[in-house]
Design a protein around this motif. Structure first.
Motif, PDB file in Angstrom:
ATOM      1  N   HIS A  48      -8.022  -3.804   7.474  1.00  0.00           N
ATOM      2  CA  HIS A  48      -7.861  -3.289   6.310  1.00  0.00           C
ATOM      3  C   HIS A  48      -6.313  -3.272   5.617  1.00  0.00           C
ATOM      4  O   HIS A  48      -6.781  -3.095   4.517  1.00  0.00           O
ATOM      5  N   GLU A 303      -6.227   2.382  -5.583  1.00  0.00           N
ATOM      6  CA  GLU A 303      -7.744   1.107  -5.501  1.00  0.00           C
ATOM      7  C   GLU A 303      -7.647   0.310  -5.446  1.00  0.00           C
ATOM      8  O   GLU A 303      -8.447  -1.136  -6.071  1.00  0.00           O
ATOM      9  N   SER A 305      -5.918  -2.078  -4.683  1.00  0.00           N
ATOM     10  CA  SER A 305      -5.168  -2.685  -3.278  1.00  0.00           C
ATOM     11  C   SER A 305      -6.551  -3.148  -2.889  1.00  0.00           C
ATOM     12  O   SER A 305      -6.431  -4.533  -2.354  1.00  0.00           O
ATOM     13  N   ASP A 306      -7.721  -2.299  -4.039  1.00  0.00           N
ATOM     14  CA  ASP A 306      -9.286  -2.906  -2.903  1.00  0.00           C
ATOM     15  C   ASP A 306      -9.895  -3.617  -3.912  1.00  0.00           C
ATOM     16  O   ASP A 306     -10.802  -4.307  -3.362  1.00  0.00           O
ATOM     17  N   ARG A 372      -8.253 -12.410  -5.633  1.00  0.00           N
ATOM     18  CA  ARG A 372      -8.012 -11.548  -4.427  1.00  0.00           C
ATOM     19  C   ARG A 372      -8.021 -12.888  -3.198  1.00  0.00           C
ATOM     20  O   ARG A 372      -7.116 -12.972  -2.473  1.00  0.00           O
ATOM     21  N   ASN A 391      -0.359  -7.484  -5.515  1.00  0.00           N
ATOM     22  CA  ASN A 391      -1.270  -7.341  -6.580  1.00  0.00           C
ATOM     23  C   ASN A 391      -1.403  -7.368  -8.359  1.00  0.00           C
ATOM     24  O   ASN A 391      -1.956  -7.251  -8.790  1.00  0.00           O
TER      25      ASN A 391
END
Length: 477
Positions: A48, A303, A305-306, A372, A391
């Motif tokens: 994760h 969000e 980070s995803d 990413r 990010n």
């Protein structure tokens, strides 16, 4: 009457001086014990979370070793334990009979959920929990638009942030002294730091320009503000010039506070002798603001980070050539400025910010790899790897983030010509090309005889730029 014991939990604040949470703990009682938890979810690769780079683990461990000595000098101790903080901290608080547990808040999604669980467990045991902000000059809840929304654009955020910082006039607080230590019988056995010190795997400890520990951070800050800060603009743009502070890792793990950085800049303002020097200081202050912009963005929009902030980028048809990505990561693309930057990162754990923008644009818009992939690679290599800044920077380069400019493409040859005109930076990190004339070195158009064992360019920038724009057009509707 016994003195109440307080437990202070270090996380991204590895210093005693100007640590707001620690000052709050010492105000409750002088009987303060420090603790740092080596959380496997943070320091080891996991499903994760992005992994911690060996360079960052080295920086962390060395900073903790120095911090333990500082705690001893202050009269108490810093305990270092390894495991799940949700389980360990309530157990430790019970063992040492801590009446209160204090820590500084974090913006990252994992940290916020972990902290919620820790606080819940401690409060269920009847212990007081005290938390506040330390890693930011202005708390993210205090930075809102006129409509009460979080900022999505840097310019208006900068104006509000600077106004609040100047009105607040941040001051630093001294390190606590005269603390009261634990009864040695209550100290947990085991010392994981030394084992970690020998197993981080980072080979560039002498090359890395970021130096671990609170003392080194202050030395670097003082040196920077006495010299390079006055020429920060334009020197910050040239990777071959020592024109930046090298404090990114210190600010990330908290061996330096943002208030210390801001205060030093204000002192430098008093010494400035020209409008150019004042402008240079203002530009560095803006870089401190960029750091906080990305922190508050992650706080309000976890969000990020995803995936991408702009929803249409979830549909982008990335080509994701794994061989090209590996060549990029290893500094073997055949484009000298790209390879110089990636080799600097691989060898030292650090890369100049101008080069971070160049290599990010190249990976995304020349090699057409998902940003990413680059975000993860940086976190696997950087001494200053920070989720919010990393990010934010990658989404800025990919044009998928909070940025009013829809598309931004850097020409690597143009960037090299502007910011490494003599080719010194390239020659330092790509030594097999030292013999090549500067014009060809910057353009990457190197003849076969001159190229020798250096690889041919993976792609043609003009061709790939056109291809990327065509792919981008498919997601605009």
């Amino acid at each position: 009457m016994t003195t109440p014991r307080v437990l202070f939990w270090h996380r991204r604040d590895l210093r005693l001086t100007d640590n707001l949470g620690l000052a709050a703990a010492a105000a409750i009682s002088p009987a303060v014990t420090g603790v740092y938890v080596l959380d496997p979810q943070v320091i080891s690769p996991s499903e994760h979370l992005l992994p911690m780079a060996p360079a960052r683990l080295w920086f962390l461990i060395e900073s903790l070793i120095e911090l333990q000595q500082r705690w001893r000098d202050a009269g108490s101790r810093l305990l270092v334990v390894e495991g799940d903080p949700v389980q360990l901290l309530p157990q430790l608080a019970e063992r040492i009979a801590a009446e209160a547990v204090v820590w500084n808040r974090d913006v990252e999604p994992y940290a916020r959920e972990r902290d919620r669980q820790v606080a819940q467990r401690l409060q269920a045991d009847g212990r007081k929990v005290v938390v506040d902000w330390d890693q930011l000059l202005i708390a993210p809840e205090l930075l809102k638009t006129g409509g009460g929304d979080p900022y999505r654009v840097y310019g208006p955020f900068l104006r509000n942030w600077r106004g609040q910082v100047q009105a607040k006039q941040p001051v630093t607080v001294p390190a606590p002294a005269g603390l009261v230590d634990l009864d040695p019988a209550a100290v947990p056995s085991g010392e994981p730091l030394m084992a970690r010190r020998d197993s981080h795997g980072f080979k560039g400890t002498e090359l890395c320009p970021c130096r671990p520990g609170e003392a080194a951070a202050m030395q670097q800050l003082t040196s920077f503000c006495d010299g390079a800060l006055f020429g920060y603009e334009p020197d910050r743009n040239f990777p071959g010039v020592v024109g930046t502070s090298y404090l990114s890792a210190a600010l990330s793990v908290g061996t330096l506070s943002p208030r210390q950085a801001w205060s030093a800049a204000q002192e430098a303002r008093e010494q400035a002798r020209s409008e150019e020097q004042l402008h240079a200081i203002a530009v560095w202050e803006q870089e401190l603001c960029w750091r906080e912009f990305y922190q508050q963005a992650l706080f309000h929009f976890p969000e990020l980070s995803d995936g991408p902030y702009r929803e249409q980028w979830r549909r982008f048809p990335w080509e994701n050539n794994e061989d090209w990505f590996d060549f990029w990561r290893e500094g073997q693309t055949g484009m000298p400025i790209i390879d110089a930057a990636m080799r600097q990162l691989n060898q030292t754990g650090w890369m100049h910010n101008r080069c971070r923008m160049i290599v990010a644009s190249y990976l995304v818009k020349d090699l057409i790899c998902d940003w990413r992939w680059g975000e993860r690679a940086f976190m696997e290599l950087e001494v200053d790897g920070d989720l919010a800044a990393n990010n934010g920077g990658w989404q800025w380069s990919a044009s998928s983030g909070m940025d009013p400019k829809p598309l931004r493409i850097f020409n690597p040859a143009t960037q090299a010509s502007k910011f490494d005109a003599a080719g010194d930076y390239i020659r330092q990190w790509v030594p097999e090309l030292r013999h090549v004339n500067t014009k060809d070195l910057l353009s990457g158009e190197i003849g076969a005889l001159e190229r020798r064992d250096y690889p041919e360019p993976l792609v043609n920038h003009k061709t790939q730029q056109a291809k990327f724009k065509a792919l981008y057009a498919t997601i605009r509707s």
